[in-house]
Design a protein around this motif. Structure first.
Motif, short mmCIF file in Angstrom:
data_model
loop_
_atom_site.label_atom_id
_atom_site.label_comp_id
_atom_site.label_asym_id
_atom_site.label_seq_id
_atom_site.Cartn_x
_atom_site.Cartn_y
_atom_site.Cartn_z
N SER A 59 25.03 24.73 107.54
CA SER A 59 24.13 25.02 106.42
C SER A 59 24.70 24.40 105.16
N GLY A 60 23.90 24.42 104.09
CA GLY A 60 24.31 23.78 102.86
C GLY A 60 23.79 22.35 102.79
N ARG A 61 24.15 21.66 101.70
CA ARG A 61 23.60 20.33 101.49
C ARG A 61 24.64 19.40 100.86
N ILE A 62 24.64 18.14 101.29
CA ILE A 62 25.42 17.07 100.66
C ILE A 62 24.44 16.04 100.13
N SER A 63 24.47 15.81 98.82
CA SER A 63 23.56 14.86 98.18
C SER A 63 24.34 13.69 97.62
N PHE A 64 23.73 12.50 97.66
CA PHE A 64 24.35 11.27 97.14
C PHE A 64 23.50 10.72 96.01
N PHE A 65 24.16 10.04 95.05
CA PHE A 65 23.45 9.56 93.87
C PHE A 65 23.87 8.13 93.53
N GLU A 66 22.92 7.36 93.06
CA GLU A 66 23.14 6.02 92.49
C GLU A 66 22.51 6.00 91.10
N ASP A 67 23.33 5.79 90.08
CA ASP A 67 22.83 5.72 88.70
C ASP A 67 22.00 6.95 88.34
N GLY A 68 22.47 8.12 88.78
CA GLY A 68 21.80 9.37 88.45
C GLY A 68 20.61 9.71 89.32
N ARG A 69 20.24 8.82 90.26
CA ARG A 69 19.10 9.06 91.15
C ARG A 69 19.59 9.46 92.53
N ARG A 70 18.95 10.46 93.12
CA ARG A 70 19.31 10.89 94.47
C ARG A 70 18.92 9.81 95.48
N VAL A 71 19.85 9.47 96.37
CA VAL A 71 19.62 8.47 97.41
C VAL A 71 20.03 9.05 98.76
N ASN A 72 19.68 8.35 99.84
CA ASN A 72 19.98 8.87 101.18
C ASN A 72 21.46 8.77 101.52
N HIS A 73 22.13 7.75 100.99
CA HIS A 73 23.56 7.58 101.27
C HIS A 73 24.14 6.64 100.23
N ILE A 74 25.47 6.60 100.16
CA ILE A 74 26.17 5.62 99.35
C ILE A 74 27.20 4.92 100.23
N ASN A 75 27.66 3.78 99.78
CA ASN A 75 28.67 3.02 100.52
C ASN A 75 30.04 3.66 100.29
N ILE A 76 30.69 4.08 101.37
CA ILE A 76 31.99 4.76 101.30
C ILE A 76 33.01 3.97 102.11
N GLY A 77 34.14 3.64 101.51
CA GLY A 77 35.26 3.04 102.21
C GLY A 77 36.24 4.11 102.66
N TYR A 78 37.01 3.82 103.70
CA TYR A 78 37.87 4.86 104.29
C TYR A 78 39.20 4.26 104.74
N LEU A 79 40.29 4.91 104.33
CA LEU A 79 41.62 4.57 104.82
C LEU A 79 42.11 5.74 105.65
N PRO A 80 42.19 5.59 106.98
CA PRO A 80 42.53 6.72 107.86
C PRO A 80 44.02 7.01 107.86
N GLN A 81 44.39 8.10 108.52
CA GLN A 81 45.80 8.40 108.74
C GLN A 81 46.40 7.35 109.66
N ILE A 82 47.68 7.10 109.51
CA ILE A 82 48.33 6.03 110.28
C ILE A 82 48.32 6.32 111.78
N ASN A 83 48.31 7.61 112.15
CA ASN A 83 48.32 7.92 113.59
C ASN A 83 46.99 7.63 114.26
N GLN A 84 45.98 7.24 113.49
CA GLN A 84 44.69 6.85 114.06
C GLN A 84 44.59 5.35 114.30
N ILE A 85 45.64 4.60 113.95
CA ILE A 85 45.62 3.15 114.05
C ILE A 85 46.38 2.70 115.31
N ASP A 86 45.73 1.90 116.13
CA ASP A 86 46.37 1.33 117.32
C ASP A 86 46.99 -0.01 116.94
#
Length: 256
Positions: A59-86
């Motif tokens: 339950s609950g909600r996660i909302s994303f915004f571009e220039d103050g406008r609600r959008v479906n998603h935003i571009n997110i980059g990710y650096l994982p923990q080192i133990n997830q890297i082969d």
């Protein structure tokens, strides 16, 4: 300042643990540098998964915004923990950085020449331009960290998420890494998750402590009393560490 993510009364759990997160609300702003702390098992990783769409909330909600406008998603980059890297996977530094780009094309999706040309400027910014043809298995932890950070920013994300980045790097190189993050933060919001409370406090703009619920603190000048309340049953002690106070978790057990 405009928000880029708003989380409202989020509940997330799993079949065998239904209440990993309860009533979590949080706002991440443009050019924010948010540190997320909390004990092991407190829900930090689950919160990241929910933000990135890898774990559906109950339950609950996660909302994303571009220039103050609600959008479906935003571009997110990710650096994982080192133990997830082969590190045995046969892939070069150039290929790793390039893989951070979103493939475009309706039918056949492949990297174009102009895509490949974007790798070298990012490698220069990360200080790994001399390693582009090396296999990732040949890299030190600090080199691999910078390569993966390059992968996280090459697609011009609005936000990058760093999950325990200090696990990669020798303490001698940690200051250089955080200087690099400061440069990136001029254009990109950052969420940094770490168990190292002292490091987070000295680097970030705002703090959130996740321990099933979430406690938010605007600014990084936090008190012992706030930390004790945020961690609840997890004892914290301030100890001397060079010229700066340093907060560490003491040995403890969890009932949840």
């Amino acid at each position: 300042m405009n928000p880029i993510i708003e989380i409202e009364k989020l509940h997330v759990g799993y079949e065998n643990k239904p209440d990993v997160l309860k009533e979590v609300s949080l706002t991440v702003f443009e050019n924010d540098f948010l540190g997320i702390i909390g004990p092991n098992g407190g829900g930090k990783t689950t919160l990241l998964k929910a933000i990135m769409g890898l774990q559906a909330p109950s339950s609950g909600r996660i909302s994303f915004f571009e220039d103050g406008r609600r959008v479906n998603h935003i571009n997110i980059g990710y650096l994982p923990q080192i133990n997830q890297i082969d590190k045995k996977f046969p892939i070069s530094v150039h290929e790793v950085i390039l893989s951070g780009l979103t493939l475009r094309g309706k039918f056949i999706k492949r990297y174009r020449a102009e895509d490949k040309q974007r790798v070298e400027p990012i490698a220069v910014k990360m200080g790994v331009e001399d390693l582009l043809h090396r296999a990732i298995g040949e890299l030190s932890g600090g080199q691999l960290q910078r390569v993966l950070l390059g992968r996280a920013i090459i697609d011009n994300p609005r936000l990058i998420i760093l999950d325990e980045p200090s696990s990669y790097v020798d303490k001698r190189f940690e200051n250089n890494f955080y200087k690099l993050l400061d440069e990136i933060n001029r254009e990109i919001a950052i969420v940094l998750v770490s168990h190292d409370v002292g490091t987070i406090i000295s680097q970030v703009k705002n703090i959130a402590c996740v321990n099933q619920t979430l406690h938010y603190h605007s600014g990084s000048n936090i008190s012992q009393e706030w930390l004790m309340g945020a961690y609840d049953s997890c004892p914290i002690e301030i100890i001397g560490h060079g010229a700066l106070p340093h907060r560490v978790l003491l040995q403890h057990d969890h009932d949840h």
